[in-house]
Design a protein around this motif. Structure first.
Motif, PDB file in Angstrom:
ATOM      1  N   VAL A 129       0.865  -1.185   0.000  1.00  0.00           N
ATOM      2  CA  VAL A 129       0.000   0.000   0.000  1.00  0.00           C
ATOM      3  C   VAL A 129       0.898   1.230   0.000  1.00  0.00           C
ATOM      4  N   THR A 130       0.650   2.152  -0.914  1.00  0.00           N
ATOM      5  CA  THR A 130       1.338   3.446  -0.859  1.00  0.00           C
ATOM      6  C   THR A 130       0.356   4.474  -0.317  1.00  0.00           C
ATOM      7  N   LEU A 131       0.880   5.416   0.462  1.00  0.00           N
ATOM      8  CA  LEU A 131       0.016   6.331   1.203  1.00  0.00           C
ATOM      9  C   LEU A 131       0.563   7.747   1.157  1.00  0.00           C
ATOM     10  N   ASP A 132      -0.353   8.723   1.070  1.00  0.00           N
ATOM     11  CA  ASP A 132       0.049  10.131   1.109  1.00  0.00           C
ATOM     12  C   ASP A 132      -1.037  10.939   1.807  1.00  0.00           C
ATOM     13  N   ASN A 273      -1.815  16.413  -4.648  1.00  0.00           N
ATOM     14  CA  ASN A 273      -3.111  15.762  -4.478  1.00  0.00           C
ATOM     15  C   ASN A 273      -2.817  14.406  -3.847  1.00  0.00           C
ATOM     16  N   ALA A 274      -3.465  14.093  -2.725  1.00  0.00           N
ATOM     17  CA  ALA A 274      -3.091  12.910  -1.944  1.00  0.00           C
ATOM     18  C   ALA A 274      -3.156  11.632  -2.775  1.00  0.00           C
ATOM     19  N   LEU A 275      -4.244  11.424  -3.513  1.00  0.00           N
ATOM     20  CA  LEU A 275      -4.364  10.199  -4.297  1.00  0.00           C
ATOM     21  C   LEU A 275      -3.363  10.178  -5.443  1.00  0.00           C
ATOM     22  N   ALA A 276      -3.203  11.305  -6.141  1.00  0.00           N
ATOM     23  CA  ALA A 276      -2.247  11.358  -7.254  1.00  0.00           C
ATOM     24  C   ALA A 276      -0.824  11.108  -6.761  1.00  0.00           C
ATOM     25  N   ASP A 277      -0.465  11.683  -5.620  1.00  0.00           N
ATOM     26  CA  ASP A 277       0.870  11.456  -5.060  1.00  0.00           C
ATOM     27  C   ASP A 277       1.048   9.993  -4.648  1.00  0.00           C
ATOM     28  N   ALA A 278      -0.014   9.386  -4.089  1.00  0.00           N
ATOM     29  CA  ALA A 278       0.060   7.972  -3.712  1.00  0.00           C
ATOM     30  C   ALA A 278       0.216   7.096  -4.950  1.00  0.00           C
TER      31      ALA A 278
END
Length: 296
Positions: A129-132, A273-278
């Motif tokens: 899982v990648t997370l931001d 953007n949290a999802l884009a960075d993740a």
């Protein structure tokens, strides 16, 4: 007067602090700074602390005559009728309890089953899982999480995404809106309570390893948010890709995420953007795994 104690932090942070304070003992720094510089220094500590811990004590008006901040897992700063107290937690949030209940036996059996499955999974398909996070600022005590983004690859190779916005406790600073595109109105309309979002995130990540870039910042905010909302902290394996990239790519001009993504030919259409960075971090992790530079 200000006193800072550090444990298990990167050497670069120790060197940085000597520009402002005197190290009177290993990991103990003393100085005399105004409030603006003090807050700036704490932000520098939070962004550079990695997996280490820090505590800051400084003079302040009030009954005690001082206040403190900490990132320690076994302590929690508690406001008691306007008096800040350092509460010692007998068990740090997220620490497994001893014993062999049915639930514990079931969890152990699940872990062993996953390990056996992992042996059959090629390295390039490792579950991860990648997370931001996006926050209103860098101050661990004053700022809050406003967006969570995550990408998960399961044991079967399926890809799932997670995106949540958080109802704000205060107005989002204009500088953060300019950076992230997230407005106070947007969060009030689409946001969830932070506790609900964290519970959903814990369900989403399960017991998979969590990967991020410059991840100490996100990890500290997550731990603080869980403590404040009465939730156990995530006990998943946490991996920061930045030190791995620094070891592999010795000659980059800098190690900001944008620079590293460009090096690997990864396009991030919506930085901050949290999802884009993740998603971009997921692609980076995938590149490192395929190149043999990183293995879960």
């Amino acid at each position: 007067m200000i006193v800072i104690t550090l444990t298990k932090v990167p050497p670069a942070l120790r060197g940085d602090l000597t520009k402002w304070c005197q190290e009177i003992q290993t990991g103990v720094y003393v100085g005399h700074l105004n409030a603006r510089i003090r807050d700036y220094l704490w932000e520098r500590i939070i962004t550079s602390i990695g997996r280490g811990e820090a505590t800051m004590v400084y003079s302040a008006k009030g009954e005690l005559g001082y206040e403190f901040r900490t990132t320690r897992r076994d302590y929690q700063v508690t406001d008691y009728d306007g008096i800040p107290l350092m509460t010692h937690l007998k068990v740090a949030p997220g620490t497994p309890q001893p014993g062999f209940s049915n639930a514990a036996k079931f969890r152990r059996a699940k872990i062993m089953a996953n390990r056996n499955l992992n042996k059959q999974v090629p390295p390039t398909e490792s579950p991860v899982v990648t997370l931001d996070l996006e926050t209103t600022g860098l101050n661990l005590l004053k700022d809050q999480i406003i967006a969570i983004g995550a990408v998960k690859r399961t044991l079967t190779g399926e890809i799932a995404t997670f995106e949540r916005f958080i109802k704000p406790a205060r107005v989002v600073p204009q500088s953060i809106t300019d950076l992230t595109g997230i407005t106070t109105e947007q969060l009030r309309e689409r946001g969830l309570d932070l506790k609900v979002a964290l519970e959903q995130l814990q369900t989403f990540v399960g017991d998979y390893p969590i990967v991020g870039y410059h991840f100490g910042f996100d990890e500290n905010f997550l731990r603080q948010a869980c403590q404040q909302n009465g939730l156990a902290s995530l006990t998943n394996k946490m991996v920061d890709l930045q030190p791995i990239v620094q070891r592999v790519e010795l000659f980059l001009d800098n190690y900001r995420l944008a620079t590293v993504l460009k090096k690997y030919g990864i396009k991030n259409q919506r930085p901050h953007n949290a999802l884009a960075d993740a998603q971009a971090t997921w692609q980076l992790a995938d590149h490192l795994i395929k190149n043999g530079d990183f293995r879960i």
